[in-house]
Design an enzyme around this catalytic site. Structure first.
Site, PDB file in Angstrom:
ATOM      1  N   LYS A  29      -4.863   8.596   8.157  1.00  8.37           N
ATOM      2  CA  LYS A  29      -3.891   8.120   7.160  1.00  8.37           C
ATOM      3  C   LYS A  29      -4.524   8.021   5.775  1.00  8.37           C
ATOM      4  O   LYS A  29      -4.014   8.572   4.801  1.00  8.37           O
ATOM      5  CB  LYS A  29      -3.353   6.741   7.581  1.00  8.37           C
ATOM      6  CG  LYS A  29      -2.611   5.995   6.480  1.00  8.37           C
ATOM      7  CD  LYS A  29      -2.062   4.694   6.979  1.00  8.37           C
ATOM      8  CE  LYS A  29      -2.596   3.417   6.446  1.00  8.37           C
ATOM      9  NZ  LYS A  29      -2.916   3.181   5.089  1.00  8.37           N
ATOM     10  N   ASN A  30      -5.647   7.319   5.706  1.00  6.19           N
ATOM     11  CA  ASN A  30      -6.207   7.082   4.372  1.00  6.19           C
ATOM     12  C   ASN A  30      -6.767   8.353   3.745  1.00  6.19           C
ATOM     13  O   ASN A  30      -6.785   8.489   2.522  1.00  6.19           O
ATOM     14  CB  ASN A  30      -7.259   5.972   4.435  1.00  6.19           C
ATOM     15  CG  ASN A  30      -6.598   4.606   4.645  1.00  6.19           C
ATOM     16  OD1 ASN A  30      -5.394   4.459   4.456  1.00  6.19           O
ATOM     17  ND2 ASN A  30      -7.378   3.627   5.054  1.00  6.19           N
ATOM     18  N   ARG A  54       0.030   1.403  -0.661  1.00  4.80           N
ATOM     19  CA  ARG A  54      -1.131   1.097  -1.489  1.00  4.80           C
ATOM     20  C   ARG A  54      -1.691   2.365  -2.137  1.00  4.80           C
ATOM     21  O   ARG A  54      -2.054   2.387  -3.300  1.00  4.80           O
ATOM     22  CB  ARG A  54      -2.189   0.454  -0.585  1.00  4.80           C
ATOM     23  CG  ARG A  54      -3.425   0.012  -1.283  1.00  4.80           C
ATOM     24  CD  ARG A  54      -3.169  -1.210  -2.099  1.00  4.80           C
ATOM     25  NE  ARG A  54      -4.313  -1.587  -2.904  1.00  4.80           N
ATOM     26  CZ  ARG A  54      -4.229  -2.380  -3.948  1.00  4.80           C
ATOM     27  NH1 ARG A  54      -3.073  -2.886  -4.318  1.00  4.80           N
ATOM     28  NH2 ARG A  54      -5.293  -2.685  -4.634  1.00  4.80           N
ATOM     29  N   CYS A  86      -0.334  -3.489   2.356  1.00  6.97           N
ATOM     30  CA  CYS A  86      -0.474  -4.718   3.136  1.00  6.97           C
ATOM     31  C   CYS A  86      -0.911  -5.874   2.247  1.00  6.97           C
ATOM     32  O   CYS A  86      -1.667  -5.686   1.290  1.00  6.97           O
ATOM     33  CB  CYS A  86      -1.512  -4.519   4.237  1.00  6.97           C
ATOM     34  SG  CYS A  86      -0.989  -3.330   5.471  1.00  6.97           S
ATOM     35  N   ARG A 128      -5.457  -7.911  -4.360  1.00  7.76           N
ATOM     36  CA  ARG A 128      -5.844  -6.500  -4.243  1.00  7.76           C
ATOM     37  C   ARG A 128      -5.865  -5.900  -5.644  1.00  7.76           C
ATOM     38  O   ARG A 128      -4.972  -5.156  -6.044  1.00  7.76           O
ATOM     39  CB  ARG A 128      -4.888  -5.760  -3.311  1.00  7.76           C
ATOM     40  CG  ARG A 128      -4.951  -6.292  -1.893  1.00  7.76           C
ATOM     41  CD  ARG A 128      -4.290  -5.392  -0.896  1.00  7.76           C
ATOM     42  NE  ARG A 128      -5.062  -4.183  -0.634  1.00  7.76           N
ATOM     43  CZ  ARG A 128      -4.720  -3.268   0.277  1.00  7.76           C
ATOM     44  NH1 ARG A 128      -3.643  -3.444   1.005  1.00  7.76           N
ATOM     45  NH2 ARG A 128      -5.452  -2.192   0.458  1.00  7.76           N
ATOM     46  N   PRO A 129      -6.910  -6.250  -6.422  1.00  8.72           N
ATOM     47  CA  PRO A 129      -6.955  -5.798  -7.804  1.00  8.72           C
ATOM     48  C   PRO A 129      -7.235  -4.298  -7.912  1.00  8.72           C
ATOM     49  O   PRO A 129      -7.708  -3.681  -6.958  1.00  8.72           O
ATOM     50  CB  PRO A 129      -8.136  -6.591  -8.386  1.00  8.72           C
ATOM     51  CG  PRO A 129      -9.007  -6.896  -7.216  1.00  8.72           C
ATOM     52  CD  PRO A 129      -8.102  -7.000  -6.018  1.00  8.72           C
ATOM     53  N   ILE A 130      -6.930  -3.729  -9.085  1.00 11.17           N
ATOM     54  CA  ILE A 130      -7.333  -2.333  -9.331  1.00 11.17           C
ATOM     55  C   ILE A 130      -8.120  -2.244 -10.643  1.00 11.17           C
ATOM     56  O   ILE A 130      -8.162  -1.213 -11.289  1.00 11.17           O
ATOM     57  CB  ILE A 130      -6.136  -1.350  -9.335  1.00 11.17           C
ATOM     58  CG1 ILE A 130      -5.096  -1.720 -10.398  1.00 11.17           C
ATOM     59  CG2 ILE A 130      -5.492  -1.257  -7.977  1.00 11.17           C
ATOM     60  CD1 ILE A 130      -4.151  -0.566 -10.693  1.00 11.17           C
ATOM     61  N   ASP A 131      -8.739  -3.379 -11.000  1.00 16.61           N
ATOM     62  CA  ASP A 131      -9.489  -3.417 -12.260  1.00 16.61           C
ATOM     63  C   ASP A 131     -10.616  -2.381 -12.298  1.00 16.61           C
ATOM     64  O   ASP A 131     -10.889  -1.778 -13.333  1.00 16.61           O
ATOM     65  CB  ASP A 131     -10.044  -4.830 -12.503  1.00 16.61           C
ATOM     66  CG  ASP A 131     -10.914  -5.309 -11.348  1.00 16.61           C
ATOM     67  OD1 ASP A 131     -10.437  -5.307 -10.201  1.00 16.61           O
ATOM     68  OD2 ASP A 131     -12.085  -5.657 -11.593  1.00 16.61           O
ATOM     69  N   ASP A 179     -10.387  -2.762   8.642  1.00 17.19           N
ATOM     70  CA  ASP A 179      -9.107  -2.325   9.208  1.00 17.19           C
ATOM     71  C   ASP A 179      -9.091  -2.347  10.742  1.00 17.19           C
ATOM     72  O   ASP A 179      -8.060  -2.083  11.354  1.00 17.19           O
ATOM     73  CB  ASP A 179      -8.737  -0.922   8.690  1.00 17.19           C
ATOM     74  CG  ASP A 179      -8.306  -0.968   7.228  1.00 17.19           C
ATOM     75  OD1 ASP A 179      -8.194  -2.077   6.676  1.00 17.19           O
ATOM     76  OD2 ASP A 179      -8.082   0.103   6.636  1.00 17.19           O
ATOM     77  N   ARG A 213       3.771   2.520   9.795  1.00 16.67           N
ATOM     78  CA  ARG A 213       3.136   3.009   8.570  1.00 16.67           C
ATOM     79  C   ARG A 213       1.863   3.793   8.877  1.00 16.67           C
ATOM     80  O   ARG A 213       1.463   4.664   8.097  1.00 16.67           O
ATOM     81  CB  ARG A 213       2.756   1.837   7.647  1.00 16.67           C
ATOM     82  CG  ARG A 213       3.926   1.165   6.959  1.00 16.67           C
ATOM     83  CD  ARG A 213       3.427   0.145   5.963  1.00 16.67           C
ATOM     84  NE  ARG A 213       2.297   0.701   5.222  1.00 16.67           N
ATOM     85  CZ  ARG A 213       1.233   0.021   4.823  1.00 16.67           C
ATOM     86  NH1 ARG A 213       1.132  -1.262   5.071  1.00 16.67           N
ATOM     87  NH2 ARG A 213       0.264   0.602   4.159  1.00 16.67           N
TER      88      ARG A 213
HETATM   89  C1  UD1 Z   1      -8.831   0.768   1.258  1.00 13.51           C
HETATM   90  C2  UD1 Z   1      -7.946   1.040   2.450  1.00 13.51           C
HETATM   91  C3  UD1 Z   1      -7.693  -0.253   3.208  1.00 13.51           C
HETATM   92  C4  UD1 Z   1      -9.006  -0.920   3.593  1.00 13.51           C
HETATM   93  C5  UD1 Z   1      -9.920  -1.053   2.381  1.00 13.51           C
HETATM   94  C6  UD1 Z   1     -11.313  -1.535   2.747  1.00 13.51           C
HETATM   95  C7  UD1 Z   1      -6.597   2.909   1.673  1.00 13.51           C
HETATM   96  C8  UD1 Z   1      -5.291   3.378   1.237  1.00 13.51           C
HETATM   97  N1  UD1 Z   1      -6.697   1.600   1.983  1.00 13.51           N
HETATM   98  O1  UD1 Z   1      -8.124  -0.156   0.438  1.00 13.51           O
HETATM   99  O2  UD1 Z   1      -6.950   0.061   4.379  1.00 13.51           O
HETATM  100  O3  UD1 Z   1      -8.755  -2.209   4.112  1.00 13.51           O
HETATM  101  O4  UD1 Z   1     -10.067   0.221   1.712  1.00 13.51           O
HETATM  102  O5  UD1 Z   1     -11.901  -0.665   3.646  1.00 13.51           O
HETATM  103  O6  UD1 Z   1      -7.556   3.667   1.813  1.00 13.51           O
HETATM  104  N2  UD1 Z   1     -11.739  -4.656  -5.426  1.00 13.51           N
HETATM  105  C9  UD1 Z   1     -11.890  -5.175  -6.678  1.00 13.51           C
HETATM  106  N3  UD1 Z   1     -11.421  -4.443  -7.741  1.00 13.51           N
HETATM  107  C10 UD1 Z   1     -10.832  -3.229  -7.575  1.00 13.51           C
HETATM  108  C11 UD1 Z   1     -10.694  -2.705  -6.280  1.00 13.51           C
HETATM  109  C12 UD1 Z   1     -11.149  -3.445  -5.205  1.00 13.51           C
HETATM  110  O7  UD1 Z   1     -12.409  -6.267  -6.859  1.00 13.51           O
HETATM  111  O8  UD1 Z   1     -10.440  -2.618  -8.584  1.00 13.51           O
HETATM  112  C13 UD1 Z   1     -12.218  -5.446  -4.246  1.00 13.51           C
HETATM  113  C14 UD1 Z   1     -11.068  -5.866  -3.334  1.00 13.51           C
HETATM  114  O9  UD1 Z   1     -10.504  -7.097  -3.749  1.00 13.51           O
HETATM  115  C15 UD1 Z   1     -11.732  -5.948  -1.986  1.00 13.51           C
HETATM  116  C16 UD1 Z   1     -12.856  -4.897  -2.068  1.00 13.51           C
HETATM  117  O10 UD1 Z   1     -12.996  -4.580  -3.437  1.00 13.51           O
HETATM  118  O11 UD1 Z   1     -12.334  -7.221  -1.812  1.00 13.51           O
HETATM  119  C17 UD1 Z   1     -12.586  -3.636  -1.300  1.00 13.51           C
HETATM  120  O12 UD1 Z   1     -11.356  -3.070  -1.734  1.00 13.51           O
HETATM  121  P1  UD1 Z   1     -11.111  -1.482  -1.714  1.00 13.51           P
HETATM  122  O13 UD1 Z   1     -12.224  -0.813  -0.983  1.00 13.51           O
HETATM  123  O14 UD1 Z   1     -10.811  -1.054  -3.096  1.00 13.51           O
HETATM  124  O15 UD1 Z   1      -9.785  -1.381  -0.852  1.00 13.51           O
HETATM  125  P2  UD1 Z   1      -8.588  -0.390  -1.068  1.00 13.51           P
HETATM  126  O16 UD1 Z   1      -9.072   0.908  -1.629  1.00 13.51           O
HETATM  127  O17 UD1 Z   1      -7.456  -1.073  -1.739  1.00 13.51           O
END
Ligand code: UD1
Length: 437
Positions: A22-23, A93, A117, A122-125, A312, A404
């Site tokens: 999926k991912n 996501r 989820c 779940r920031p994207i900073d 996961d 999903r």
């Molecule tokens: C992806 C997976 C999700 C999985 C996660 C961790 C997809 C679509 N989803 O989510 O299923 O649970 O990896 O393996 O592939 N963080 C920040 N700033 C950011 C981005 C992340 O602080 O801009 C932090 C998050 O709060 C979290 C950590 O980094 O604590 C890991 O998040 P991340 O690896 O980015 O998860 P996703 O890519 O959203």
């Protein structure tokens, strides 16, 4: 509203084949939006998140042609808009990957904040910081007036980017944005998950120049043209494979999980062996079983970025720990609120207490059927696993969340002997409130 009804207590037997990741496919579909020509994607799983992403890509102008058997022709030649504002962007996501892809293609991108989820902030900073290092400017993430992100760049230039948190999403998104930038981009402290390697391999096979994916330093030399024109097969889903391995373990069955990459499963196989299960590895399969009457040993887990134990698989592994004899600890190290499903396991008789980011599991518990809710995708999978060993009937509502990420889960489990069915029910007949995320 669909629910799953399960009658537990049957040891699973036989074989199950793992679907495409999926991912990985979600990242690769976004990556396909960068190409100058069409490509063929094989081993695409038929799951709700993929259907949503395909629909979003079509609204951008891509022509998607299903060729049957999980194969699709993706033609992005006519993409004419940098705006990903389809309602489904908010449902998944991984739609955030369109930011990097559209920025790369048009030097501008507009997108709703992504959904997915709900297990904490779940920031994207980090994604946005990476884009800004490449020369983009735009929305201040602390001021999203209408929940829409807008970014723009006169030119994208290669840069040195250090991720202060290991992030799967930021690593892939920056890789997408850098693929057609001028010069060399280096991502340090990059995530190493299998699907990051898969997205990089896909892009390379279509004409990109990306080295080091799967290590913590990725180097991307920007290319002006990405011709496409090839076929690419998506890797097997590590999390789906792990879920079926745990299903075999929990039911004390004898199952060979086929079409997986054993290396990707090491964080789980090591733990299953520690718990007393017998593991037999083939080239692309793993058989899981256990000696009759052997007790399941308690163990401690800590979720970590790859190659650590995947977050996961945390809810599914916690369901398994309920059957171990003694006290186990599950430490959730990635997300700050991923234990919401514990109350559902408790409803089924589990003895678990949560202290901060640690779940203390005392076992063995004799789980009994109940009405429970799939609080999110993997939490829902944990409910299915618990239902497979519980006495009596388990009814799992909000089954769409499980859909999903699991292709044909009912059919796959039924083929191994499970008694599970999908039933359409009136929402008003559910006995527990539905939690929307
Ligand atoms: C992806 C997976 C999700 C999985 C996660 C961790 C997809 C679509 N989803 O989510 O299923 O649970 O990896 O393996 O592939 N963080 C920040 N700033 C950011 C981005 C992340 O602080 O801009 C932090 C998050 O709060 C979290 C950590 O980094 O604590 C890991 O998040 P991340 O690896 O980015 O998860 P996703 O890519 O959203």
């Amino acid at each position: 509203m669909s629910v799953y009804k399960i009658h537990g207590g049957i040891p699973l037997q036989g074989e199950v084949s793992v679907s495409g990741s999926k991912n990985a496919v979600l990242g690769i579909l976004a990556a396909a939006m960068l190409l100058d020509g069409a490509c063929i994607l094989e081993n695409v799983p038929d799951i709700a998140d993929v259907q949503a992403m395909l629909e979003i890509c079509e609204t951008l102008g891509a022509i998607i042609t299903p060729l049957g058997g999980g194969t699709y022709k993706i033609d992005p030649t006519n993409i004419s808009t940098h705006e990903a504002t389809h309602a489904k962007v908010k449902n998944i996501r991984a739609s955030y990957y369109l930011l990097g892809a559209l920025l790369s293609r048009f030097k501008k991108a507009t997108m709703h904040m992504p959904g997915g989820c709900n297990f904490g902030t779940r920031p994207i900073d980090l994604h946005l910081k990476g884009f800004s290092k490449l020369g983009a400017r735009g929305t201040d993430i602390s001021d999203l007036r209408d929940g829409t992100i807008r970014i723009v760049a006169d030119k994208l230039r290669g840069a040195h980017i250090f991720l202060d948190v290991v992030s799967v999403g930021a690593t892939i998104n920056i890789m997408l944005a850098a693929t057609r930038a001028d010069g060399l981009t280096t991502i340090e402290n990059a995530a190493k998950e299998p699907h990051i390697v898969d997205v990089a391999n896909f892009l390379n096979s279509m004409g990109a120049n990306i080295k080091g994916a799967g290590t913590d330093t990725i180097r991307i030399k920007g290319v002006p043209v990405l011709p496409g024109g090839y076929s690419y097969s998506i890797i097997p889903d590590q999390i789906e494979a792990g879920t079926y391995m745990i299903a075999a373990a929990m039911t004390r069955g004898d199952v060979t999980v086929k079409n997986l990459i054993p290396k990707h499963m090491e964080p789980l196989t090591a733990k299953l062996m520690e718990m007393g299960f017998d593991i037999f590895e083939g080239d692309d399969s793993i058989r899981v079983t256990i000696e009759e009457c052997r007790p399941i040993e308690p163990v401690n887990f800590k979720t970590m970025p790859y190659p650590g134990f995947p977050t996961d698989l945390q809810p599914q592994a916690t369901a398994l720990l309920c059957l171990a004899k003694g006290m186990s600890r599950m430490h959730e190290n990635v997300w700050d609120n991923r234990f919401q499903y514990i109350s559902e396991l408790q409803t089924m008789g589990a003895n678990i207490s949560v202290i901060g980011r640690v779940a203390l599991v005392s076992g063995p518990s004799f789980l009994h059927g109940a009405n429970v809710v799939a609080m999110d995708l993997r939490a829902g999978a944990a409910m299915v696993l618990a239902g497979l060993v519980a006495t009596g009937e388990t009814i799992i509502s909000s089954a769409y969340r499980i859909d999903r990420g699991y292709e044909h889960i009912v059919e796959k489990l039924t083929a191994m002997g499970a008694q599970i069915e999908r039933v359409e029910e009136d929402a008003s007949s559910c006995q527990r409130p539905l939690v929307e995320v």
